[in-house]
Every structure is written in C-alpha cells, then in structure tokens.
Design a protein around this motif. Structure first.
Motif, PDB file in Angstrom:
ATOM      1  N   ASP A 196       8.714  10.752   0.015  1.00 34.18           N
ATOM      2  CA  ASP A 196       7.980   9.522  -0.290  1.00 34.18           C
ATOM      3  C   ASP A 196       8.443   8.882  -1.594  1.00 34.18           C
ATOM      4  O   ASP A 196       8.697   7.690  -1.644  1.00 34.18           O
ATOM      5  N   MET A 211       2.670   8.350  10.634  1.00 38.49           N
ATOM      6  CA  MET A 211       2.672   6.903  10.658  1.00 38.49           C
ATOM      7  C   MET A 211       2.500   6.384   9.229  1.00 38.49           C
ATOM      8  O   MET A 211       1.584   6.771   8.514  1.00 38.49           O
ATOM      9  N   VAL A 212       3.360   5.514   8.823  1.00 34.07           N
ATOM     10  CA  VAL A 212       3.309   4.937   7.491  1.00 34.07           C
ATOM     11  C   VAL A 212       2.296   3.798   7.474  1.00 34.07           C
ATOM     12  O   VAL A 212       2.286   2.959   8.364  1.00 34.07           O
ATOM     13  N   THR A 213       1.454   3.817   6.447  1.00 29.50           N
ATOM     14  CA  THR A 213       0.450   2.763   6.301  1.00 29.50           C
ATOM     15  C   THR A 213       0.671   2.031   4.979  1.00 29.50           C
ATOM     16  O   THR A 213       1.383   2.522   4.096  1.00 29.50           O
ATOM     17  N   SER A 214       0.038   0.882   4.832  1.00 30.43           N
ATOM     18  CA  SER A 214       0.170   0.149   3.571  1.00 30.43           C
ATOM     19  C   SER A 214      -0.461   0.930   2.426  1.00 30.43           C
ATOM     20  O   SER A 214       0.031   0.882   1.293  1.00 30.43           O
ATOM     21  N   THR A 215      -1.522   1.680   2.684  1.00 31.43           N
ATOM     22  CA  THR A 215      -2.143   2.517   1.645  1.00 31.43           C
ATOM     23  C   THR A 215      -1.175   3.597   1.182  1.00 31.43           C
ATOM     24  O   THR A 215      -1.031   3.852  -0.020  1.00 31.43           O
ATOM     25  N   HIS A 216      -0.492   4.231   2.127  1.00 33.73           N
ATOM     26  CA  HIS A 216       0.500   5.266   1.810  1.00 33.73           C
ATOM     27  C   HIS A 216       1.604   4.684   0.944  1.00 33.73           C
ATOM     28  O   HIS A 216       1.977   5.254  -0.085  1.00 33.73           O
ATOM     29  N   GLU A 217       2.140   3.541   1.341  1.00 31.50           N
ATOM     30  CA  GLU A 217       3.226   2.915   0.592  1.00 31.50           C
ATOM     31  C   GLU A 217       2.766   2.464  -0.787  1.00 31.50           C
ATOM     32  O   GLU A 217       3.477   2.618  -1.773  1.00 31.50           O
TER      33      GLU A 217
END
Length: 74
Positions: free
Chosen positions: A55, A1-7
């Motif tokens: 990524d 699951m992509v999160t804003s922290t990851h992005e």
C-alpha cells in the motif's frame, strides 16, 4: 477491493509521514527530527508473472542513524 477510504489513508502517510512518529516511538525505533522521508514505488512485482503491491513504501533517512524502508500495509 480498493476503496477511496483505503487510498486516502495511505495518501495521508505519503503526504504527511511525520504522523508516523508515535508509531516509531511505540516500536522503540529512534527517529531524528531531521530525518528525510521519500515515497517510493509500491510495485513489488517480480520477474515471474506475479504482481505484488504494497500500500505505501517510504524511505526514511535519519540524519543520525541508518536508513531504512517502511512498508505500510492495511
């Protein structure tokens, strides 16, 4: 699951690739101060219907060495 922290963590590499300099030092990869770095498409989908994404993908062009691609994956 992509999160804003990851992005956000990858946007940092894309917007400020010079922060990777200590990583290159640790890996023993020489990096010229005049190296050119470009953000490339992270879509690595093949002809077969299988989607693959990295990524962050950067093209690094040292002024005094071989060009290479760097894929950053969390």
């Amino acid at each position: 699951m992509v999160t804003s922290t990851h992005e956000a963590s990858h946007r940092i590499f894309q917007d400020r690739p010079e922060i990777l300099t200590p990583v290159f030092d640790l890996l023993g990869v020489p990096m010229s101060a005049k190296a050119s770095v470009a953000v490339l498409s992270a879509d690595v989908t093949e002809i077969q219907p299988l989607e693959r994404r990295v990524d962050t993908v950067l093209r690094v062009e040292p002024s005094d060495g071989d060009h290479f691609l760097l894929a950053v994956e969390t």
